[in-house]
Design an enzyme around this catalytic site. Structure first.
Site, mmCIF file in Angstrom:
data_model
loop_
_atom_site.group_PDB
_atom_site.id
_atom_site.type_symbol
_atom_site.label_atom_id
_atom_site.label_comp_id
_atom_site.label_asym_id
_atom_site.label_seq_id
_atom_site.Cartn_x
_atom_site.Cartn_y
_atom_site.Cartn_z
ATOM 1 N N CYS A 171 -1.336 -53.934 17.858
ATOM 2 C CA CYS A 171 -2.163 -53.460 18.966
ATOM 3 C C CYS A 171 -1.939 -51.958 19.138
ATOM 4 O O CYS A 171 -0.796 -51.502 19.210
ATOM 5 C CB CYS A 171 -1.782 -54.212 20.236
ATOM 6 S SG CYS A 171 -2.593 -53.593 21.722
ATOM 7 N N CYS A 177 0.055 -51.373 22.591
ATOM 8 C CA CYS A 177 1.446 -51.762 22.858
ATOM 9 C C CYS A 177 2.251 -52.124 21.621
ATOM 10 O O CYS A 177 3.409 -52.525 21.740
ATOM 11 C CB CYS A 177 1.475 -52.924 23.837
ATOM 12 S SG CYS A 177 0.983 -54.494 23.100
ATOM 13 N N CYS A 220 -5.031 -58.769 23.481
ATOM 14 C CA CYS A 220 -3.594 -58.776 23.177
ATOM 15 C C CYS A 220 -2.860 -59.439 24.341
ATOM 16 O O CYS A 220 -3.099 -59.096 25.498
ATOM 17 C CB CYS A 220 -3.137 -57.319 23.010
ATOM 18 S SG CYS A 220 -1.355 -57.092 23.013
ATOM 19 N N CYS A 248 -0.298 -56.549 26.383
ATOM 20 C CA CYS A 248 -0.817 -55.514 27.293
ATOM 21 C C CYS A 248 -2.184 -55.872 27.858
ATOM 22 O O CYS A 248 -2.706 -55.137 28.689
ATOM 23 C CB CYS A 248 -0.881 -54.167 26.570
ATOM 24 S SG CYS A 248 -2.179 -54.059 25.326
ATOM 25 N N CYS A 274 -13.482 -60.532 14.856
ATOM 26 C CA CYS A 274 -14.159 -59.261 14.619
ATOM 27 C C CYS A 274 -13.518 -58.218 15.537
ATOM 28 O O CYS A 274 -13.705 -58.270 16.754
ATOM 29 C CB CYS A 274 -15.642 -59.453 14.930
ATOM 30 S SG CYS A 274 -16.634 -58.018 14.544
HETATM 31 FE FE FE Z 1 -1.305 -54.787 23.287
#
Ligand code: FE
Length: 185
Positions: free
Chosen positions: A99, A102, A148, A151, A171
């Site tokens: 991510c 984070c 995610c 975060c 996607c």
């Molecule tokens: Fe994250």
């Protein structure tokens, strides 16, 4: 006698097909299980990645300081980057995608495929690191959005037109990811 043999043949055929299908499915599942559970083998030693899914909470003002404008719009406001703009769409090296907000690992290179959509696409994800919710973008249509789990950053949408063995297409916005090539340290 010949007729009986013929009948036995057509009676047995569906079971034979069933067995073959189960065998293929079994092999596919074993491979998928391997891809999903052994993703850390592609994480470079000493990589800048966060392995805890403990929630990370930041104010919007803090996110704006950390992220670029387009990253903020995608991750925090559920915007979508323009297709064919991310270099990660054509990234094929071994490694892990984390991510961009984070650093939680979300996908490995073994989960990636070229969907031709213009966005980095994956047929599965690292278990437990993404959450989904319905996104009603028009009153009569809905998509499944995912984010995610650490975060809460918006990553993309999942569709059911992906390749085997899952049939899923995760996607993803390229700006919402950071790629860590294996061996880059
Ligand atoms: Fe994250």
């Amino acid at each position: 006698m010949k007729r009986r043999t013929f009948l036995a043949g057509i009676m047995a055929a569906p079971f034979a097909w069933g067995e073959a299908a189960r065998a293929r499915e079994g092999a596919g599942n074993a491979s998928l299980e391997d891809i999903r559970s052994n993703w850390k083998a592609l994480l470079a030693p000493g990589a800048d990645a966060e392995l805890s899914t403990a929630p990370l909470v930041r104010s919007n003002a803090d996110w704006k300081k950390i992220l670029s404008d387009i990253q903020y719009r995608v991750l925090r406001e559920e915007d979508t980057e323009r297709a064919y703009t991310s270099p990660l769409d054509k990234e094929t090296r071994p490694g892990v995608y984390v991510c961009a907000g984070c650093s939680l690992p979300l996908f490995s290179s073994r989960m990636k495929y070229d969907s031709g959509s213009g966005w980095p696409s994956f047929f599965t994800h690292i278990p437990g690191h993404l959450g989904t919710k319905k996104d009603h973008f028009l009153w009569f249509l809905s998509r499944t959005e995912y984010h995610c789990v650490r975060c809460g950053g918006h990553q993309g949408h999942v569709f059911d037109d992906g390749p085997p063995p899952t049939g899923e297409r995760w996607c993803n916005n390229g700006v919402a990811l950071r790629f860590i090539p294996y061996g880059a340290g």
